[in-house]
Design a protein around this motif. Structure first.
Motif, PDB file in Angstrom:
ATOM      1  N   ASN A 309      -4.726  50.898  21.036  1.00 16.26           N
ATOM      2  CA  ASN A 309      -5.586  51.444  19.990  1.00 16.26           C
ATOM      3  C   ASN A 309      -6.572  52.470  20.549  1.00 16.26           C
ATOM      4  O   ASN A 309      -7.500  52.880  19.862  1.00 16.26           O
ATOM      5  CB  ASN A 309      -6.324  50.329  19.225  1.00 16.26           C
ATOM      6  CG  ASN A 309      -7.240  49.518  20.127  1.00 16.26           C
ATOM      7  OD1 ASN A 309      -7.139  49.608  21.350  1.00 16.26           O
ATOM      8  ND2 ASN A 309      -8.107  48.731  19.524  1.00 16.26           N
ATOM      9  N   GLY A 310      -6.360  52.848  21.830  1.00 19.92           N
ATOM     10  CA  GLY A 310      -7.231  53.861  22.441  1.00 19.92           C
ATOM     11  C   GLY A 310      -6.386  54.858  23.203  1.00 19.92           C
ATOM     12  O   GLY A 310      -5.753  54.506  24.209  1.00 19.92           O
ATOM     13  N   LEU A 385      -8.347  47.461  22.755  1.00 19.99           N
ATOM     14  CA  LEU A 385      -9.784  47.579  23.023  1.00 19.99           C
ATOM     15  C   LEU A 385     -10.535  46.879  21.908  1.00 19.99           C
ATOM     16  O   LEU A 385     -10.444  47.267  20.742  1.00 19.99           O
ATOM     17  CB  LEU A 385     -10.183  49.046  23.037  1.00 19.99           C
ATOM     18  CG  LEU A 385     -10.165  49.740  24.373  1.00 19.99           C
ATOM     19  CD1 LEU A 385     -10.620  51.173  24.182  1.00 19.99           C
ATOM     20  CD2 LEU A 385     -11.055  49.036  25.378  1.00 19.99           C
ATOM     21  N   PHE A 386     -11.294  45.871  22.259  1.00 24.85           N
ATOM     22  CA  PHE A 386     -12.002  45.099  21.251  1.00 24.85           C
ATOM     23  C   PHE A 386     -13.351  45.704  20.888  1.00 24.85           C
ATOM     24  O   PHE A 386     -14.016  45.224  19.973  1.00 24.85           O
ATOM     25  CB  PHE A 386     -12.176  43.659  21.712  1.00 24.85           C
ATOM     26  CG  PHE A 386     -11.187  42.762  21.052  1.00 24.85           C
ATOM     27  CD1 PHE A 386      -9.849  42.912  21.333  1.00 24.85           C
ATOM     28  CD2 PHE A 386     -11.573  41.829  20.126  1.00 24.85           C
ATOM     29  CE1 PHE A 386      -8.920  42.120  20.709  1.00 24.85           C
ATOM     30  CE2 PHE A 386     -10.651  41.037  19.493  1.00 24.85           C
ATOM     31  CZ  PHE A 386      -9.319  41.176  19.785  1.00 24.85           C
ATOM     32  N   ALA A 387     -13.738  46.745  21.600  1.00 31.45           N
ATOM     33  CA  ALA A 387     -14.986  47.424  21.250  1.00 31.45           C
ATOM     34  C   ALA A 387     -14.868  47.998  19.839  1.00 31.45           C
ATOM     35  O   ALA A 387     -15.853  48.186  19.149  1.00 31.45           O
ATOM     36  CB  ALA A 387     -15.266  48.527  22.241  1.00 31.45           C
ATOM     37  N   LEU A 388     -13.634  48.274  19.424  1.00 35.93           N
ATOM     38  CA  LEU A 388     -13.422  48.888  18.113  1.00 35.93           C
ATOM     39  C   LEU A 388     -13.441  47.796  17.052  1.00 35.93           C
ATOM     40  O   LEU A 388     -12.739  46.800  17.157  1.00 35.93           O
ATOM     41  CB  LEU A 388     -12.092  49.642  18.124  1.00 35.93           C
ATOM     42  CG  LEU A 388     -12.039  50.706  19.239  1.00 35.93           C
ATOM     43  CD1 LEU A 388     -10.659  51.298  19.373  1.00 35.93           C
ATOM     44  CD2 LEU A 388     -13.068  51.789  19.005  1.00 35.93           C
ATOM     45  N   PRO A 389     -14.283  47.967  16.025  1.00 35.34           N
ATOM     46  CA  PRO A 389     -14.618  46.849  15.139  1.00 35.34           C
ATOM     47  C   PRO A 389     -13.503  46.365  14.213  1.00 35.34           C
ATOM     48  O   PRO A 389     -13.631  45.306  13.624  1.00 35.34           O
ATOM     49  CB  PRO A 389     -15.803  47.395  14.323  1.00 35.34           C
ATOM     50  CG  PRO A 389     -15.794  48.860  14.503  1.00 35.34           C
ATOM     51  CD  PRO A 389     -15.079  49.164  15.760  1.00 35.34           C
ATOM     52  N   LEU A 391     -10.677  45.156  14.979  1.00 34.28           N
ATOM     53  CA  LEU A 391      -9.888  44.072  15.570  1.00 34.28           C
ATOM     54  C   LEU A 391     -10.684  42.782  15.620  1.00 34.28           C
ATOM     55  O   LEU A 391     -11.903  42.797  15.779  1.00 34.28           O
ATOM     56  CB  LEU A 391      -9.464  44.436  16.993  1.00 34.28           C
ATOM     57  CG  LEU A 391      -8.230  45.313  17.135  1.00 34.28           C
ATOM     58  CD1 LEU A 391      -7.870  45.453  18.608  1.00 34.28           C
ATOM     59  CD2 LEU A 391      -7.049  44.750  16.371  1.00 34.28           C
ATOM     60  N   ASN A 392      -9.981  41.655  15.468  1.00 35.17           N
ATOM     61  CA  ASN A 392     -10.621  40.364  15.712  1.00 35.17           C
ATOM     62  C   ASN A 392      -9.641  39.457  16.452  1.00 35.17           C
ATOM     63  O   ASN A 392      -8.530  39.868  16.778  1.00 35.17           O
ATOM     64  CB  ASN A 392     -11.108  39.744  14.397  1.00 35.17           C
ATOM     65  CG  ASN A 392      -9.963  39.513  13.435  1.00 35.17           C
ATOM     66  OD1 ASN A 392      -8.903  39.036  13.826  1.00 35.17           O
ATOM     67  ND2 ASN A 392     -10.169  39.879  12.174  1.00 35.17           N
ATOM     68  N   LEU A 412      -8.822  45.225  28.596  1.00 37.51           N
ATOM     69  CA  LEU A 412      -9.600  46.260  29.284  1.00 37.51           C
ATOM     70  C   LEU A 412     -11.099  46.113  29.091  1.00 37.51           C
ATOM     71  O   LEU A 412     -11.874  46.765  29.772  1.00 37.51           O
ATOM     72  CB  LEU A 412      -9.170  47.642  28.803  1.00 37.51           C
ATOM     73  CG  LEU A 412      -8.052  48.287  29.586  1.00 37.51           C
ATOM     74  CD1 LEU A 412      -7.959  49.745  29.238  1.00 37.51           C
ATOM     75  CD2 LEU A 412      -8.261  48.134  31.081  1.00 37.51           C
ATOM     76  N   ASP A 413     -11.533  45.301  28.147  1.00 35.95           N
ATOM     77  CA  ASP A 413     -12.976  45.125  28.012  1.00 35.95           C
ATOM     78  C   ASP A 413     -13.324  43.639  27.911  1.00 35.95           C
ATOM     79  O   ASP A 413     -12.452  42.790  27.744  1.00 35.95           O
ATOM     80  CB  ASP A 413     -13.543  45.932  26.821  1.00 35.95           C
ATOM     81  CG  ASP A 413     -12.859  45.613  25.505  1.00 35.95           C
ATOM     82  OD1 ASP A 413     -11.964  44.752  25.489  1.00 35.95           O
ATOM     83  OD2 ASP A 413     -13.220  46.242  24.490  1.00 35.95           O
ATOM     84  N   SER A 414     -14.598  43.347  28.054  1.00 36.43           N
ATOM     85  CA  SER A 414     -15.055  41.951  28.133  1.00 36.43           C
ATOM     86  C   SER A 414     -14.584  41.142  26.941  1.00 36.43           C
ATOM     87  O   SER A 414     -14.230  39.972  27.075  1.00 36.43           O
ATOM     88  CB  SER A 414     -16.576  41.910  28.198  1.00 36.43           C
ATOM     89  OG  SER A 414     -17.034  42.670  29.277  1.00 36.43           O
ATOM     90  N   ALA A 415     -14.588  41.751  25.742  1.00 33.84           N
ATOM     91  CA  ALA A 415     -14.229  40.998  24.543  1.00 33.84           C
ATOM     92  C   ALA A 415     -12.750  40.629  24.527  1.00 33.84           C
ATOM     93  O   ALA A 415     -12.385  39.509  24.156  1.00 33.84           O
ATOM     94  CB  ALA A 415     -14.589  41.810  23.305  1.00 33.84           C
TER      95      ALA A 415
END
Lengths: 454, 454
Positions: A309-310, A385-389, A391-392, A412-415
């Protein structure tokens, strides 16, 4: 000779010589680990205390007055010869000498003395000295001094690990546990005065619980036999090998730590290649290669589909895929058509497949399903990428259980790291690093190819 | 032109066009981040609501009736031309267009329309479109749509990050935060219709808060200017660069994501070398190289001392050191003599220096102090396996504060990872991976050498 080590890993009786009440000591931790894990008969040997951790303590192994399957020796080096003599007299079948302070610190006299004693028995077999013990997870056997409050022990699985270095063995077990790999058996063999890597490999090659053999080796004492064992084992199951002491300077260092001079890296590399063993370049690769080959089905080709998604993440993943010798799958026209109907308007159907920042679980599900169905796709790499809102954590539902093609998830990210446990349970191999993931997939692909060429 | 971007990163007034009450939307998150961070005047623009997140909402930026330093546009692509016109009419100084859906998805007509509008003002500068915004940590400015409940934002520090990809920018920030790196400024520049990487690099080269510039680039529109900017910047401070889209296949992918065709990897590689910029091979290296060069003093040579309590770990670390071009330091005779008096009897004074499984905080302290004092030692790598019971968390005390030589700590097991926070605070660079640590140290050593040759 084939199943000669069977009883070492499946003892029915164990005596810990040097079992201790002193918290934090090696003799304390080994005995405690066995108390907590071992279902057979367990004996403490320590002449200075009537009881060890609530169990009766014997003055010597002879005093137990029966033939013990496995004696574990954790006493100071200078006392080892005496207790080893006693083990022979008591007709002990296997001995693990944990104690250090022999050839690896230049104490050749004491090392020689041990060897002379060992010769007195033709039956008794010895692992060590200067080693860390063994694990047999399915047999509930933890005969190591791993402090479980400090180091993770992996769950049961198909990887068996043989490590010349005890310390590195601990790191590797911890790393395997952290990465949700599963262990069948573990053995640290240290100075290898009797049982060496050769016999361990022979045993694990035939061991039904072992589906992958991972090896850390610095140097062998019998190159010909080592090569023979590698060849025979790799005909049966995948072998991943890491060689330590690759340079003249570091080869010297191995002398003062397992008492063996590490051989030249090039010679080992050639031997691994000849034996079709897979060489890892570092400990992370040793763990990653082992766990991906244990968990994933073999891909039927080298064409990978990257779903993300990125955009930038897809580009980087595709760069690493190509660098490692994989190809980007060309999606079939019917797949393209289907996806263009389902995916966000802004998304371009291509590979890497960028679902764009607005992608949700349904988009991921459609993309993964399309990849699984498309014969042009051999394996799938998913980045979210979970930074993008949009996704859950329901994203887990987008992944099938035990997929028929290899699927990797790269967090790739903490979430997104929080998804790893559930995804691994479903049979997806997870990574927190793009290039390590793609390198592991490339290794798996190469292995599948060599396997199909046989 | 030099400080032309000063006000972009230090605005006194901001309007968010497309500020929203809808949780999870981009317009919501940007406005919320600014509400929580920005100390200047903040305005919401959204014609559909009288209030946004408790603040008065304006129908257009013109209605605010004053010249705004920075407008942030987060509305659907087709509305962007209209609000951009309004920004010009309102004499806005800087505009960040977050919105996507222009050249990167092949909508060249809309992209052209934007460019035509932008030409109407000679003063107004535009970042984006299709970007992720900017950060200026010291100025409390978070003009991004990072959801802080999902993604970590780094603390204040000297690394400034420029990313062509927004998504990768988020991953990188998260990775920098996770690895205790500190950020000065961050900018994602997306399609670069006006402000490009060239101006951002020029600005950061002169920015006092920036001590290291980290760049993720896929392709530049002006190679000559890009090379000039890299050269000028690297004469002032270290530059670490990661190039995405290295192959023909992945270069195509960048088209559909930042609208720019990535150039050939070899040409970029040559440019980075010519400009004395340091090229990272992957995102982990981009982060590691940036944080080690920000934190550590420059080593005065390439001779590393490896200190460990596990022989195999020392061998592996030394293997990686040599592989990456470092040398194992030969300890001076006085150091050897001193250490042999202090260290455990079983330990051999050598390099790698194996303190053996019984090592405690005092042994580590003595070894680190000896390494710092010995002129033959340029840098120190410390590995401490916490599985071994003689160590405890007081080990932190064995490390000096802000050491004069680079010191790396490599945490190889779950327990030793718990030391990282305290050690990083003391100025020690920590890694959870031997080869990444040694590769970063090799990069630092190479950089120090090139610096001293100037």
């Amino acid at each position: 000779m084939v199943f000669v080590l069977e009883r070492l890993f499946n003892p029915e009786s164990i005596a810990v010589i040097g079992a201790s009440n002193e918290k934090g000591s090696i003799g304390y931790t080994i005995f405690k680990n066995l108390l907590n894990s071992f279902k057979g008969e367990l004996f403490a040997v320590n002449p200075n205390h009537p009881e060890i951790q609530g169990k009766k303590s014997y003055r010597s192994i002879k005093e137990i007055n029966r033939e013990i399957d496995l004696a574990i020796i954790a006493v100071p080096a200078k006392i080892v010869p005496k207790v080893l003599e006693e083990c022979i007299e008591a007709k002990t079948k296997y001995v693990i000498i944990i104690s250090a302070g022999f050839s690896e610190v230049g104490n050749m006299k004491l090392a020689k003395e041990l060897e002379e004693i060992a010769k007195k028995s033709k039956k008794m077999r010895i692992l060590g000295p200067n080693c860390f013990g063994i694990l047999n997870i399915k047999h509930n056997l933890n005969a190591t001094f791993i402090d479980s409050s400090r180091t993770k022990i992996p769950e049961a699985g198909g990887i068996s690990l043989v490590s010349q270095s005890g310390a590195l063995g601990i790191s590797l077990l911890d790393l395997i546990a952290k990465n949700r790999g599963g262990i069948a058996k573990f053995a640290s063999y240290g100075n290898a005065m009797d049982i060496s890597e050769v016999e361990l490999i022979d045993f694990l090659a035939k061991d039904r619980d072992t589906s992958v053999i991972a090896i850390y080796i610095e140097g062998t004492k019998n190159g010909k036999e080592f090569l023979r064992a590698l060849k025979e084992a790799s005909a049966k199951k995948p072998l991943i090998v890491l060689k330590g002491g690759k340079f003249e300077e570091t080869s010297k260092a191995t002398l003062s730590h397992t008492g063996s001079l590490a051989g030249k890296a090039e010679i080992y590399r050639a031997a691994f290649k000849q034996a079709k063993a897979i060489e890892a370049e570092n400990i992370v690769e040793l763990v990653n290669f082992s766990r991906i080959i244990e968990k994933q089905p073999l891909p039927k080709g080298n064409r990978v589909l990257v779903i993300t998604n990125g955009g930038g993440c897809g580009v980087i993943a595709a760069d690493h895929a190509i660098k490692e010798g994989l190809k980007l799958a060309e999606l079939s026209n019917s797949t393209k058509k289907k996806l263009s109907e389902i995916l966000p308007e802004i998304a371009t159907v291509a590979n890497p497949l960028d679902l764009t920042g607005g992608a949700n679980t349904e988009h991921y599900r459609a993309a993964i399903e399309a990849g699984l169905k498309d014969d042009n796709v051999s394996s799938i790499v998913v980045i979210a990428l979970f930074a993008l809102p949009s996704l859950n954590y329901e994203l887990v539902d987008a992944f099938p259980k035990k997929p028929k093609k290899p699927i990797l998830f790269i967090a790739l990210d903490s979430a997104s790291i929080k998804l790893i446990d559930k995804l691994e349970t479903k049979g997806i191999s997870c990574f927190t690093n793009i290039y390590e993931g793609l390198k592991s997939l490339a290794m798996l692909t190469e292995f599948a190819k060599s396997r199909s060429n046989r």
